[in-house]
Design a protein around this motif. Sequence first.
Motif, PDB file in Angstrom:
ATOM      1  N   PHE A   1      61.758 -23.239 -70.351  1.00 17.99           N
ATOM      2  CA  PHE A   1      62.431 -22.222 -69.537  1.00 17.99           C
ATOM      3  C   PHE A   1      62.620 -22.706 -68.101  1.00 17.99           C
ATOM      4  O   PHE A   1      63.660 -22.445 -67.487  1.00 17.99           O
ATOM      5  CB  PHE A   1      61.624 -20.917 -69.571  1.00 17.99           C
TER       6      PHE A   1
ATOM      7  N   GLN B   1      65.491 -24.977 -67.967  1.00 16.10           N
ATOM      8  CA  GLN B   1      66.730 -24.206 -68.085  1.00 16.10           C
ATOM      9  C   GLN B   1      67.150 -23.642 -66.726  1.00 16.10           C
ATOM     10  O   GLN B   1      68.317 -23.693 -66.348  1.00 16.10           O
ATOM     11  CB  GLN B   1      66.528 -23.067 -69.095  1.00 16.10           C
ATOM     12  N   LEU B   2      66.174 -23.119 -65.988  1.00 14.41           N
ATOM     13  CA  LEU B   2      66.489 -22.484 -64.709  1.00 14.41           C
ATOM     14  C   LEU B   2      66.722 -23.509 -63.600  1.00 14.41           C
ATOM     15  O   LEU B   2      67.645 -23.376 -62.809  1.00 14.41           O
ATOM     16  CB  LEU B   2      65.353 -21.533 -64.306  1.00 14.41           C
TER      17      LEU B   2
ATOM     18  N   ASN C   1      69.551 -26.192 -64.867  1.00 11.33           N
ATOM     19  CA  ASN C   1      70.711 -25.534 -65.484  1.00 11.33           C
ATOM     20  C   ASN C   1      71.032 -26.116 -66.876  1.00 11.33           C
ATOM     21  O   ASN C   1      72.191 -26.369 -67.206  1.00 11.33           O
ATOM     22  CB  ASN C   1      71.934 -25.642 -64.567  1.00 11.33           C
TER      23      ASN C   1
ATOM     24  N   SER D   1      67.985 -14.188 -70.823  1.00 11.67           N
ATOM     25  CA  SER D   1      68.782 -15.418 -70.768  1.00 11.67           C
ATOM     26  C   SER D   1      69.799 -15.470 -71.908  1.00 11.67           C
ATOM     27  O   SER D   1      70.956 -15.856 -71.712  1.00 11.67           O
ATOM     28  CB  SER D   1      67.832 -16.612 -70.803  1.00 11.67           C
TER      29      SER D   1
ATOM     30  N   TYR E   1      76.791 -19.465 -68.090  1.00 11.28           N
ATOM     31  CA  TYR E   1      76.309 -18.146 -68.537  1.00 11.28           C
ATOM     32  C   TYR E   1      77.474 -17.198 -68.754  1.00 11.28           C
ATOM     33  O   TYR E   1      78.498 -17.326 -68.144  1.00 11.28           O
ATOM     34  CB  TYR E   1      75.364 -17.550 -67.482  1.00 11.28           C
TER      35      TYR E   1
END
Lengths: 51, 181
Positions: B30, B33-34, B37, B164, B181
């Motif tokens: 995670f 991911q943040l 990106n 998410s 996103y």
Amino acid sequence: MMLVLFSLFLLTVFFAWRGLRETSLILFAFTFVFAVVIFIHHINTPLSLQL
Amino acid sequence: MKRIFNIITLERVLNLFELCGVYLVLICAFAFQLLLNELPCPLCLLQRLGFLCIAFGVLMNLRFGLRPSHYAICLLSALFTSFVALRQIALHVVPGTGAYGSAIFGMHFYTWSFIISILIVVATTLMLSIDRQYQKTKIKINMTHTTKILFFILFAIVILNMISIFFECGLGVCPDNPTHY
């Protein structure tokens, strides 16, 4: 689809947290089968669409 | 009685270690991911669910006591995760097909996922093979503060993943190669 799958899992954990072991086990079985179905669907997709 | 109790304590500590390892994997995924990106693909999400299911099996052990059925949940989930990871490895193993996401220590996330899930299969098999942990004792299993905290961490990881997924895929099918996103 994924959102439904994760929601089902969240519900499974919630019932386990509340102490309802059998209910959470049944829900886990549903979640697991659903995940396997999604995986099989993904395997069935032609490779050219995934690369 | 004391010996059985010691084995149960040992097994609970081993379960706790396994759970912490799985949480670390999920939090790392995670964080990547943040911070970088790196959006998860459908197979990545299925692997995350597999790790979450492993954590669920271990938490059942901590919440309701040590039972073979709880270890079975861990084993099934770890096998599922390894199959999904192997599928993703197979997708990118052909030269020229590229890779998905960045590499850590020379290997991609899905390769690490396969290795870790196989290690979990081995560790869980060893843990469940000690028969004495299943003997009936008068020790009552209560939900300890540690178990409560572990449950809340699991809730947090699942809910963050759901948020998410909602922004990435909406209510429909997730794109095979997500870019935004």
